[in-house]
Design a protein around this motif. Structure first.
Motif, PDB file in Angstrom:
ATOM      1  N   SER A  70     -18.348  43.632  75.280  1.00  5.38           N
ATOM      2  CA  SER A  70     -17.737  44.745  76.129  1.00  5.38           C
ATOM      3  C   SER A  70     -17.533  45.620  75.458  1.00  5.38           C
ATOM      4  CB  SER A  70     -16.606  44.763  76.517  1.00  5.38           C
ATOM      5  OG  SER A  70     -15.467  44.602  76.008  1.00  5.38           O
ATOM      6  N   PHE A  71     -17.658  45.567  74.188  1.00  6.12           N
ATOM      7  CA  PHE A  71     -18.129  47.011  73.257  1.00  6.12           C
ATOM      8  C   PHE A  71     -19.142  47.185  72.695  1.00  6.12           C
ATOM      9  CE2 PHE A  71     -13.392  44.342  72.526  1.00  6.12           C
ATOM     10  CZ  PHE A  71     -12.964  45.428  72.211  1.00  6.12           C
ATOM     11  N   HIS A  72     -20.029  45.951  71.889  1.00  8.53           N
ATOM     12  CA  HIS A  72     -21.335  46.529  72.254  1.00  8.53           C
ATOM     13  C   HIS A  72     -21.938  44.652  71.981  1.00  8.53           C
ATOM     14  CE1 HIS A  72     -25.114  47.810  70.305  1.00  8.53           C
ATOM     15  NE2 HIS A  72     -24.810  48.941  70.341  1.00  8.53           N
ATOM     16  N   LEU A  73     -23.556  44.981  72.254  1.00  9.42           N
ATOM     17  CA  LEU A  73     -24.193  44.349  72.509  1.00  9.42           C
ATOM     18  C   LEU A  73     -23.988  43.062  71.481  1.00  9.42           C
ATOM     19  CD1 LEU A  73     -27.384  44.614  75.268  1.00  9.42           C
ATOM     20  CD2 LEU A  73     -24.906  43.100  75.470  1.00  9.42           C
ATOM     21  N   LEU A  74     -24.263  43.792  70.614  1.00 10.24           N
ATOM     22  CA  LEU A  74     -24.291  43.031  68.829  1.00 10.24           C
ATOM     23  C   LEU A  74     -22.496  42.658  68.142  1.00 10.24           C
ATOM     24  CD1 LEU A  74     -26.827  45.152  67.060  1.00 10.24           C
ATOM     25  CD2 LEU A  74     -27.553  43.067  67.763  1.00 10.24           C
ATOM     26  N   ALA A  75     -21.662  43.221  69.099  1.00 12.04           N
ATOM     27  CA  ALA A  75     -20.397  43.072  68.288  1.00 12.04           C
ATOM     28  C   ALA A  75     -20.583  41.310  68.346  1.00 12.04           C
ATOM     29  CB  ALA A  75     -19.411  43.668  69.616  1.00 12.04           C
ATOM     30  N   PRO A  76     -19.981  40.571  69.115  1.00 15.63           N
ATOM     31  CA  PRO A  76     -20.306  39.242  68.939  1.00 15.63           C
ATOM     32  C   PRO A  76     -20.474  38.726  67.306  1.00 15.63           C
ATOM     33  CG  PRO A  76     -20.785  39.200  70.833  1.00 15.63           C
ATOM     34  CD  PRO A  76     -21.223  40.638  70.307  1.00 15.63           C
ATOM     35  N   LEU A  77     -22.297  38.894  67.374  1.00 21.23           N
ATOM     36  CA  LEU A  77     -22.991  38.433  65.833  1.00 21.23           C
ATOM     37  C   LEU A  77     -22.601  38.328  65.286  1.00 21.23           C
ATOM     38  CD1 LEU A  77     -26.996  39.099  66.454  1.00 21.23           C
ATOM     39  CD2 LEU A  77     -25.002  36.579  66.702  1.00 21.23           C
ATOM     40  N   TYR A  78     -21.540  39.911  64.564  1.00 24.98           N
ATOM     41  CA  TYR A  78     -20.895  40.490  63.859  1.00 24.98           C
ATOM     42  C   TYR A  78     -19.693  39.538  63.707  1.00 24.98           C
ATOM     43  CZ  TYR A  78     -24.113  44.430  62.404  1.00 24.98           C
ATOM     44  OH  TYR A  78     -25.575  44.913  62.148  1.00 24.98           O
ATOM     45  N   GLY A  79     -18.942  39.599  64.346  1.00 24.54           N
ATOM     46  CA  GLY A  79     -17.374  38.477  64.772  1.00 24.54           C
ATOM     47  C   GLY A  79     -17.675  37.952  63.942  1.00 24.54           C
ATOM     48  N   ILE A  80     -19.007  36.869  64.774  1.00 27.71           N
ATOM     49  CA  ILE A  80     -18.973  35.551  64.251  1.00 27.71           C
ATOM     50  C   ILE A  80     -19.048  35.374  62.784  1.00 27.71           C
ATOM     51  CG2 ILE A  80     -21.341  34.920  64.244  1.00 27.71           C
ATOM     52  CD1 ILE A  80     -18.623  32.819  66.012  1.00 27.71           C
ATOM     53  N   THR A  81     -19.445  36.344  62.009  1.00 26.92           N
ATOM     54  CA  THR A  81     -19.819  36.204  60.225  1.00 26.92           C
ATOM     55  C   THR A  81     -18.176  35.918  60.050  1.00 26.92           C
ATOM     56  OG1 THR A  81     -19.248  38.034  60.179  1.00 26.92           O
ATOM     57  CG2 THR A  81     -21.426  37.302  60.069  1.00 26.92           C
ATOM     58  N   LEU A  82     -17.581  36.135  60.292  1.00 22.01           N
ATOM     59  CA  LEU A  82     -16.044  35.852  59.854  1.00 22.01           C
ATOM     60  C   LEU A  82     -15.614  34.342  59.971  1.00 22.01           C
ATOM     61  CD1 LEU A  82     -13.150  36.977  58.406  1.00 22.01           C
ATOM     62  CD2 LEU A  82     -12.997  37.577  60.569  1.00 22.01           C
ATOM     63  N   MET A  83     -15.681  33.883  61.146  1.00 18.13           N
ATOM     64  CA  MET A  83     -15.036  32.517  61.093  1.00 18.13           C
ATOM     65  C   MET A  83     -16.372  31.719  59.972  1.00 18.13           C
ATOM     66  SD  MET A  83     -15.076  30.592  64.510  1.00 18.13           S
ATOM     67  CE  MET A  83     -13.959  29.043  64.860  1.00 18.13           C
ATOM     68  N   THR A  84     -17.646  31.775  59.753  1.00 22.65           N
ATOM     69  CA  THR A  84     -17.633  31.263  59.246  1.00 22.65           C
ATOM     70  C   THR A  84     -17.628  31.262  57.834  1.00 22.65           C
ATOM     71  OG1 THR A  84     -20.364  32.327  58.865  1.00 22.65           O
ATOM     72  CG2 THR A  84     -19.792  31.308  60.832  1.00 22.65           C
ATOM     73  N   LEU A  85     -17.089  32.127  57.244  1.00 19.87           N
ATOM     74  CA  LEU A  85     -16.749  32.675  55.932  1.00 19.87           C
ATOM     75  C   LEU A  85     -15.653  32.024  55.431  1.00 19.87           C
ATOM     76  CD1 LEU A  85     -16.668  34.256  53.822  1.00 19.87           C
ATOM     77  CD2 LEU A  85     -15.797  36.284  55.072  1.00 19.87           C
ATOM     78  N   ILE A  86     -14.744  32.052  56.911  1.00 21.93           N
ATOM     79  CA  ILE A  86     -13.461  31.345  56.435  1.00 21.93           C
ATOM     80  C   ILE A  86     -13.386  29.887  56.715  1.00 21.93           C
ATOM     81  CG2 ILE A  86     -10.900  30.149  57.681  1.00 21.93           C
ATOM     82  CD1 ILE A  86     -11.071  33.488  59.028  1.00 21.93           C
ATOM     83  N   ALA A  87     -14.605  29.758  56.945  1.00 23.25           N
ATOM     84  CA  ALA A  87     -14.881  27.681  57.247  1.00 23.25           C
ATOM     85  C   ALA A  87     -15.531  27.675  55.740  1.00 23.25           C
ATOM     86  CB  ALA A  87     -16.246  27.136  58.050  1.00 23.25           C
ATOM     87  N   VAL A  88     -16.373  28.264  54.704  1.00 21.03           N
ATOM     88  CA  VAL A  88     -16.889  28.578  53.378  1.00 21.03           C
ATOM     89  C   VAL A  88     -15.725  28.259  52.723  1.00 21.03           C
ATOM     90  CG1 VAL A  88     -18.372  29.275  51.855  1.00 21.03           C
ATOM     91  CG2 VAL A  88     -19.334  29.566  54.184  1.00 21.03           C
ATOM     92  N   VAL A  89     -14.366  29.465  53.024  1.00 22.51           N
ATOM     93  CA  VAL A  89     -13.192  28.754  52.093  1.00 22.51           C
ATOM     94  C   VAL A  89     -12.864  27.866  51.795  1.00 22.51           C
ATOM     95  CG1 VAL A  89     -11.659  30.679  51.365  1.00 22.51           C
ATOM     96  CG2 VAL A  89     -13.067  31.527  52.047  1.00 22.51           C
ATOM     97  N   LEU A  90     -12.423  27.050  53.779  1.00 22.01           N
ATOM     98  CA  LEU A  90     -11.476  26.189  53.578  1.00 22.01           C
ATOM     99  C   LEU A  90     -12.288  25.149  53.056  1.00 22.01           C
ATOM    100  CD1 LEU A  90     -10.559  26.734  56.891  1.00 22.01           C
ATOM    101  CD2 LEU A  90      -8.766  26.563  55.208  1.00 22.01           C
ATOM    102  N   VAL A  91     -13.708  25.029  53.086  1.00 25.84           N
ATOM    103  CA  VAL A  91     -14.322  23.377  52.761  1.00 25.84           C
ATOM    104  C   VAL A  91     -14.390  23.285  51.324  1.00 25.84           C
ATOM    105  CG1 VAL A  91     -16.492  22.351  52.085  1.00 25.84           C
ATOM    106  CG2 VAL A  91     -15.554  23.378  54.856  1.00 25.84           C
ATOM    107  N   TRP A  92     -14.568  24.557  50.332  1.00 22.76           N
ATOM    108  CA  TRP A  92     -14.630  25.044  48.974  1.00 22.76           C
ATOM    109  C   TRP A  92     -13.068  24.164  48.361  1.00 22.76           C
ATOM    110  CZ3 TRP A  92     -12.567  28.148  45.544  1.00 22.76           C
ATOM    111  CH2 TRP A  92     -12.654  28.571  45.036  1.00 22.76           C
TER     112      TRP A  92
END
Length: 402
Positions: free
Chosen positions: A162-184
């Motif tokens: 509803s904000f932009h068609l690309l907003a979900p792709l940019y938003g999901i990078t934050l979650m995978t970044l959090i996963a990297v930090v937690l696993v490490w």
């Protein structure tokens, strides 16, 4: 703690994948790509994903699953950011036509090559730290993250578009970044190493009745995801062309449909797969008829509520099929071959995505409903094969009920 970290890692990547599958066809329509362009993007990235799965499975066996998991999550984060940015150049008109398509193709296949390290590391670690008796439940626990990701991903995408068609792709990078930090930070190093000694002792005695059928199981799993790929490639285009939705409305409708399917898959895994004593071979025989019926309903549907009803069948079948097939295959091979089999099982979804999108695009050109009936017929055939060839027996001293 280990299972929670594995669960969250797979959840993050599953959300990302469901976001991509929800938004890719509308994104393609928005920048002027054809159905075949979108299909080729899906197919080529899936091919690299399948090759990467087999490669990373062998690397994980030698160097440890923790390091492999960090590699996959990091590649997913950076790759998604680059992929979204290439789409942005198309929206801005900086790249158009063939130049845009080539840039998208390169960024997506490069991302798929590295992110394919995540599933074999998660499944491999789950197998390594669980006993044979608990294997189907262990695999179901981590694979249920995939179902939850398919619930949250489309929901997330539906809100963000509803904000932009690309907003979900940019938003999901934050979650995978959090996963990297937690696993490490929190995943113990010793849990990242292949623990082959204990499983070897558990698996060593005797051979399984379905041992010769491991390639058949891999083919069955690939068929499940071939049908899913055909549906995901075609459904948004169908809603745009047949139901006259806009690209944003189609993305939201597909997101809701996938969310309902994933809710059902997760419910089935929690209430049935993780609690039943039924042999995995018998679970497989239940899953495929449900999938075939689901695609038949999509083919016949005239109104949106019928589509959502079909997703309940698809979710139930998918929630049962993957953990059952993975457990059946991993317990039907010698210990020294387990990493290889795990790699093939986690790569088999990508095998389906290699073939599914171009086949769906071709069938869609013949008739807008053709991909759905083709998926239904395919899984009906696989149902017959499963019933006639998977005559699995409980392995003593198992207490499973046939």
């Amino acid at each position: 703690m280990t299972f929670r970290l594995l669960f969250f890692s797979l959840l993050a990547t599953a959300m990302g994948q469901s976001v991509v599958m929800t938004t890719l066809p509308p994104l393609g329509r928005e920048v002027g790509l054809s159905e075949f362009n979108v299909a080729f993007l899906m197919s080529s990235s899936a091919m690299m994903y399948a090759v990467g799965n087999a490669f990373w499975s062998r690397i994980g066996k030698r160097r440890g699953y923790r390091r492999l998991l960090i590699t996959g999550l990091t590649g997913y984060t950076i790759g998604t950011l680059i992929f979204a940015s290439v789409w942005l150049t198309g929206f801005q008109g900086w790249l158009v036509g063939s130049a845009l398509f080539i840039a998208l193709l390169f960024s997506r296949t490069a991302q798929a090559t590295i992110m394919s390290a995540t599933p074999p590391s998660v499944v491999g670690m789950a197998i390594a730290i669980s006993s044979e008796k608990e294997r189907v439940k262990a695999i179901s626990k981590v694979s249920s993250a995939h179902s939850l990701g398919q619930i949250l991903g489309p929901t997330f995408a539906g809100l963000m578009v509803s904000f932009h068609l690309l907003a979900p792709l940019y938003g999901i990078t934050l979650m995978t970044l959090i996963a990297v930090v937690l696993v490490w930070r929190f995943l113990p190093v010793e849990h990242g190493q292949p623990a082959s000694v204990a499983p070897s002792k558990a698996i060593q005695p005797g051979s399984r009745s379905i041992q010769p059928y491991v390639p058949l199981l891999i083919g069955m799993n690939a068929s499940v995801f071939l049908a899913i790929a055909m549906m995901q490639q075609s459904l948004a285009f169908f809603l745009i062309d047949h139901h006259k939705l806009t690209t944003t409305e189609a993305a939201q409708a597909v997101g809701l449909a996938m969310m309902l399917s994933a809710i059902c898959a997760l419910t089935v895994q929690i209430t049935l797969v993780q609690r039943t004593s039924m042999h995995p071979g018998n679970l497989v025989k239940i899953a495929f008829p449900l999938l075939s019926i689901g695609y038949l309903i999509i083919y016949l549907h005239q109104q949106t509520p019928h589509l959502y009803m079909a997703m309940l069948f698809l979710g139930s079948g998918l929630g049962i099929s993957y953990p059952a097939i993975a457990a059946l295959a991993s317990s039907s091979c010698k210990p020294e071959n387990q990493a290889t089999v795990t790699g093939f099982i986690t790569a088999s979804p990508a095998m389906g995505y290699i073939i599914g999108p171009p086949v769906a695009a071709t069938l869609y050109g013949i008739g807008h409903r053709m991909p759905f009936i083709a998926a239904s017929v395919l899984l009906a055939i696989v149902t017959v094969i499963a019933i006639t060839h998977l005559r699995a027996r409980p392995t003593p001293p198992s207490t499973s009920v046939d």
